[in-house]
Design a protein around this motif. Structure first.
Motif, PDB file in Angstrom:
ATOM      1  N   ASN A  24       5.247   1.890  -1.703  1.00  0.00           N
ATOM      2  CA  ASN A  24       5.323   1.149  -0.443  1.00  0.00           C
ATOM      3  C   ASN A  24       4.134   1.431   0.469  1.00  0.00           C
ATOM      4  N   SER A  68       8.603  -2.138   9.210  1.00  0.00           N
ATOM      5  CA  SER A  68       9.734  -2.684   8.448  1.00  0.00           C
ATOM      6  C   SER A  68       9.296  -3.891   7.628  1.00  0.00           C
ATOM      7  N   PHE A  69      10.100  -4.184   6.603  1.00  0.00           N
ATOM      8  CA  PHE A  69       9.781  -5.339   5.771  1.00  0.00           C
ATOM      9  C   PHE A  69       9.704  -6.602   6.622  1.00  0.00           C
ATOM     10  N   SER A  79       4.599   3.452   9.692  1.00  0.00           N
ATOM     11  CA  SER A  79       5.698   2.692   9.099  1.00  0.00           C
ATOM     12  C   SER A  79       5.847   1.329   9.765  1.00  0.00           C
ATOM     13  N   THR A 108       8.327   8.894   1.935  1.00  0.00           N
ATOM     14  CA  THR A 108       9.124   8.043   2.814  1.00  0.00           C
ATOM     15  C   THR A 108       9.957   7.064   1.988  1.00  0.00           C
ATOM     16  N   PRO A 109      11.237   6.872   2.323  1.00  0.00           N
ATOM     17  CA  PRO A 109      12.074   5.911   1.575  1.00  0.00           C
ATOM     18  C   PRO A 109      11.469   4.513   1.596  1.00  0.00           C
ATOM     19  N   ALA A 110      11.702   3.771   0.521  1.00  0.00           N
ATOM     20  CA  ALA A 110      11.085   2.457   0.369  1.00  0.00           C
ATOM     21  C   ALA A 110      11.871   1.368   1.088  1.00  0.00           C
ATOM     22  N   SER A 111      12.390   1.649   2.281  1.00  0.00           N
ATOM     23  CA  SER A 111      13.032   0.621   3.095  1.00  0.00           C
ATOM     24  C   SER A 111      12.035  -0.003   4.052  1.00  0.00           C
ATOM     25  N   GLU A 112      10.796   0.432   3.947  1.00  0.00           N
ATOM     26  CA  GLU A 112       9.729  -0.037   4.830  1.00  0.00           C
ATOM     27  C   GLU A 112       8.397   0.137   4.121  1.00  0.00           C
TER      28      GLU A 112
END
Length: 313
Positions: A175, A96-97, A94, A10-14
């Motif tokens: 993440n 979000s930040f 997941s 999973t992309p590290a935007s979260e």
């Protein structure tokens, strides 16, 4: 259910919350008791709030403070448990930040707000028993308003740096959070920056806030016991202590679960890593579920108010 290998891509935007990494297969079984406790906590606190709101005889300072405690419990439950159940039932790991750091702030601030509320309630009982003639002039609606403002402002301000310090870190070590919730240490240890300040601030702020509340509660009850010991009238001492019974039981629930959680985190190497995770979840469920029940069972005025409410339904 997604596997850990799929989650890693999973992309590290979260962030991704992995509850009980060693026991992924039985998480759905754990969701049943957690769901029941969650429904009990929400239902009991909502019933207590509605009862105090509708029953004119309960529009008193002590019950206003109890309403504050119920609202704090509801917010804590809603902040943590729905996300945990979503992970168990649907694999929605997941977060979000922003949502993660917001959850971190609410957990830290509302936990200390509860502790501070217990301290104010202990002062209320101290005045009621040690200075009964002055009680109406000291514990007024204005006092409650100022106390609520103090509870909220003090703990929000002291807790705000916790998520800010975590948010300013660079997250380059993955993440995946091996926890069900965004605790400060679970999140910050994913950073490749130095997290000494994060650890030190949470330790100092947490123990300063919770420790000062506990000390003042102990002082209040020591004065209460000293006063009760001097009461000579038959049955008066027992009656005085009974008015503190519900409050003392609530403090016991809160402090015992918190102390067990602290001890298990300190002894992390000697116990399975999933135990502190489970205790952290239960700390957001057991006190909120039991607090309104204890007051509802032990307080005649609340019990009568709930009975009137049920008759109207």
């Amino acid at each position: 259910m997604a596997t850990l290998s799929n989650i890693s891509s999973t992309p590290a935007s979260e962030f991704l919350l992995i509850c009980f990494p060693s026991f992924q297969s039985w998480q759905h079984w754990l969701s049943l008791p957690l769901s029941l406790l969650f429904l009990l906590a929400m239902g009991a606190n909502a019933t207590l709030l509605i009862t105090i709101w509708l029953e004119a005889s309960l529009h008193q300072p002590l019950y206003h403070l109890l309403s504050l405690l119920s609202m704090l419990d509801i917010v804590l439950c809603l902040t943590v448990i729905p996300k945990v159940l979503a992970i168990f039932w649907f694999g929605l790991r997941s977060i979000s930040f922003f949502a993660c750091f917001l959850q971190m702030f609410i957990m830290n601030s509302f936990l200390t707000m509860e502790s501070c509320t217990f301290m104010v309630m202990a002062y209320d009982r101290y005045v009621a028993i040690c200075h009964p003639l002055r009680y109406p002039s000291i514990i007024t609606d204005q006092f409650v308003t100022r106390a609520v403002a103090f509870v909220v402002v003090r703990n929000a301000l002291f807790s705000l740096p916790v998520p800010i310090l975590s948010a300013r870190l660079r997250y380059c070590a993955g993440n995946i959070i091996k926890n069900c919730i965004c605790t400060n240490l679970s999140v910050s240890k994913l950073s490749c920056d130095d997290i000494t300040v994060n650890r030190l601030y949470q330790l100092v702020a947490g123990w300063t806030l919770l420790g000062s509340d506990l000390i003042l509660i102990v002082f209040s009850y020591s004065f209460i016991l000293k006063t009760v010991h001097r009461i000579k009238a038959e049955g008066a001492a027992a009656k005085a202590l009974s008015t503190c019974g519900s409050h003392f039981i609530l403090i016991l629930f809160f402090s015992t679960v918190l102390m067990v959680l602290v001890i298990t985190n300190l002894a992390r190497k000697q116990i399975p890593p999933d135990v502190p995770i489970l205790l952290n979840i239960l700390h957001h469920l057991i006190p909120p579920a039991l607090n309104p029940i204890v007051y509802g069972v032990r307080t005649k005025e609340i019990k009568q108010g709930i009975q009137k409410l049920l008759k109207k339904l």
